[in-house]
Design a protein around this motif. Structure first.
Motif, PDB file in Angstrom:
ATOM      1  N   TYR A   1     -17.866   7.718 -11.363  1.00 42.63           N
ATOM      2  CA  TYR A   1     -17.802   6.786 -10.243  1.00 42.63           C
ATOM      3  C   TYR A   1     -18.388   7.488  -9.037  1.00 42.63           C
ATOM      4  N   VAL A   2     -19.227   6.779  -8.300  1.00 42.56           N
ATOM      5  CA  VAL A   2     -19.946   7.386  -7.186  1.00 42.56           C
ATOM      6  C   VAL A   2     -18.983   7.911  -6.125  1.00 42.56           C
ATOM      7  N   TYR A   3     -17.963   7.133  -5.806  1.00 39.46           N
ATOM      8  CA  TYR A   3     -17.012   7.509  -4.761  1.00 39.46           C
ATOM      9  C   TYR A   3     -15.786   8.141  -5.400  1.00 39.46           C
ATOM     10  N   LYS A   4     -15.931   9.358  -5.858  1.00 40.91           N
ATOM     11  CA  LYS A   4     -14.843  10.046  -6.535  1.00 40.91           C
ATOM     12  C   LYS A   4     -13.884  10.656  -5.512  1.00 40.91           C
ATOM     13  N   ILE A   5     -12.634  10.236  -5.589  1.00 41.01           N
ATOM     14  CA  ILE A   5     -11.575  10.829  -4.777  1.00 41.01           C
ATOM     15  C   ILE A   5     -10.420  11.105  -5.734  1.00 41.01           C
ATOM     16  N   ASN A   6      -9.803  12.244  -5.578  1.00 40.80           N
ATOM     17  CA  ASN A   6      -8.642  12.600  -6.384  1.00 40.80           C
ATOM     18  C   ASN A   6      -7.567  11.538  -6.191  1.00 40.80           C
ATOM     19  N   LEU A   7      -6.815  11.223  -7.246  1.00 44.44           N
ATOM     20  CA  LEU A   7      -5.776  10.201  -7.139  1.00 44.44           C
ATOM     21  C   LEU A   7      -4.693  10.594  -6.139  1.00 44.44           C
TER      22      LEU A   7
ATOM     23  N   ALA B   1       0.836  -1.207   0.000  1.00 46.75           N
ATOM     24  CA  ALA B   1       0.000   0.000   0.000  1.00 46.75           C
ATOM     25  C   ALA B   1       0.869   1.255   0.000  1.00 46.75           C
ATOM     26  N   ILE B   2       2.017   1.205   0.670  1.00 47.25           N
ATOM     27  CA  ILE B   2       2.946   2.338   0.637  1.00 47.25           C
ATOM     28  C   ILE B   2       3.425   2.565  -0.794  1.00 47.25           C
ATOM     29  N   PHE B   3       3.830   1.480  -1.462  1.00 47.49           N
ATOM     30  CA  PHE B   3       4.276   1.611  -2.861  1.00 47.49           C
ATOM     31  C   PHE B   3       3.147   2.107  -3.758  1.00 47.49           C
ATOM     32  N   GLN B   4       1.954   1.591  -3.525  1.00 45.96           N
ATOM     33  CA  GLN B   4       0.798   2.027  -4.307  1.00 45.96           C
ATOM     34  C   GLN B   4       0.538   3.510  -4.070  1.00 45.96           C
TER      35      GLN B   4
ATOM     36  N   LEU C   1       0.973   9.286  -5.791  1.00 51.15           N
ATOM     37  CA  LEU C   1       1.436  10.648  -5.550  1.00 51.15           C
ATOM     38  C   LEU C   1       2.428  11.107  -6.613  1.00 51.15           C
ATOM     39  N   ALA C   2       3.256  10.189  -7.086  1.00 52.46           N
ATOM     40  CA  ALA C   2       4.303  10.569  -8.030  1.00 52.46           C
ATOM     41  C   ALA C   2       3.769  10.856  -9.419  1.00 52.46           C
ATOM     42  N   LYS C   3       2.945   9.961  -9.929  1.00 47.78           N
ATOM     43  CA  LYS C   3       2.446  10.127 -11.292  1.00 47.78           C
ATOM     44  C   LYS C   3       0.989   9.717 -11.345  1.00 47.78           C
ATOM     45  N   ASP C   4       0.137  10.670 -11.544  1.00 47.90           N
ATOM     46  CA  ASP C   4      -1.291  10.371 -11.667  1.00 47.90           C
ATOM     47  C   ASP C   4      -1.613   9.658 -12.970  1.00 47.90           C
ATOM     48  N   ASP C   5      -0.737   9.780 -13.989  1.00 46.88           N
ATOM     49  CA  ASP C   5      -1.061   9.200 -15.289  1.00 46.88           C
ATOM     50  C   ASP C   5      -0.807   7.697 -15.362  1.00 46.88           C
ATOM     51  N   VAL C   6      -0.265   7.086 -14.306  1.00 41.13           N
ATOM     52  CA  VAL C   6      -0.077   5.646 -14.281  1.00 41.13           C
ATOM     53  C   VAL C   6      -1.425   4.942 -14.134  1.00 41.13           C
TER      54      VAL C   6
END
Length: 157
Positions: A74-80, A54-57, A62-67
């Motif tokens: 989606y109902v539960y929308k949270i920013n990456l 989960a730390i790596f995930q 955090l590093a690259k949102d485009d991955v």
């Protein structure tokens, strides 16, 4: 007149009586106890590895949102980036708790159940981004919860 029953002394060749087995429902059998002990060790390792992954995930979020694939409606929308912070924090606490489960800390088992429950919810909400990974993690979290819940350590005198 009453008759007294005869008591015979056991001879040296008579084998000792077997140890009494516990009545049903009074405790785990040795096989069940071994499964629970092995299960809690495996759950501690899984909790620690789940935390590290989960730390790596979280770092990758955090590093690259485009991955990660963006989900439209989606109902539960949270920013990456928000997912990255959530998974990073949850993973760090889970990894430390898993290490303490392996050391035998009683508080770590209850905390591990709580963290595995939170991880299960988080992975369910993360399902649209990584469906197969999330399903695997939900299954592992279920096992961690079960193994930590059924474990009853022997009381030391």
């Amino acid at each position: 007149m009453t008759q007294q029953p005869h008591t015979t002394q056991p001879s040296a060749s008579t084998p000792p009586a077997p140890a009494p087995t516990p009545a049903p429902g009074l405790g785990p059998t040795p096989t069940e106890a071994a499964w629970a002990t092995g299960g809690v060790v495996f759950a501690g390792v899984l909790l620690m590895m789940n935390g590290i992954l989960a730390i790596f995930q979280g770092i990758s979020l955090l590093a690259k949102d485009d991955v990660w694939t963006r989900v439209g409606d989606y109902v539960y929308k949270i920013n990456l980036t928000g997912w990255g912070v959530i998974l990073l924090c949850l993973g760090a606490v889970a990894a430390v708790t898993g290490a303490f489960v392996l050391r035998g800390a009683a508080w770590a088992r209850m905390t591990g159940i709580f963290l595995a429950s939170l991880s299960m919810i988080a992975q369910f909400l993360f399902l649209p981004y990584a469906p197969f990974w999330s399903l695997i993690m939900v299954g592992l979290d279920f096992f961690v919860i079960w193994a930590l819940a059924v474990y009853k350590p022997e009381k030391r005198v």
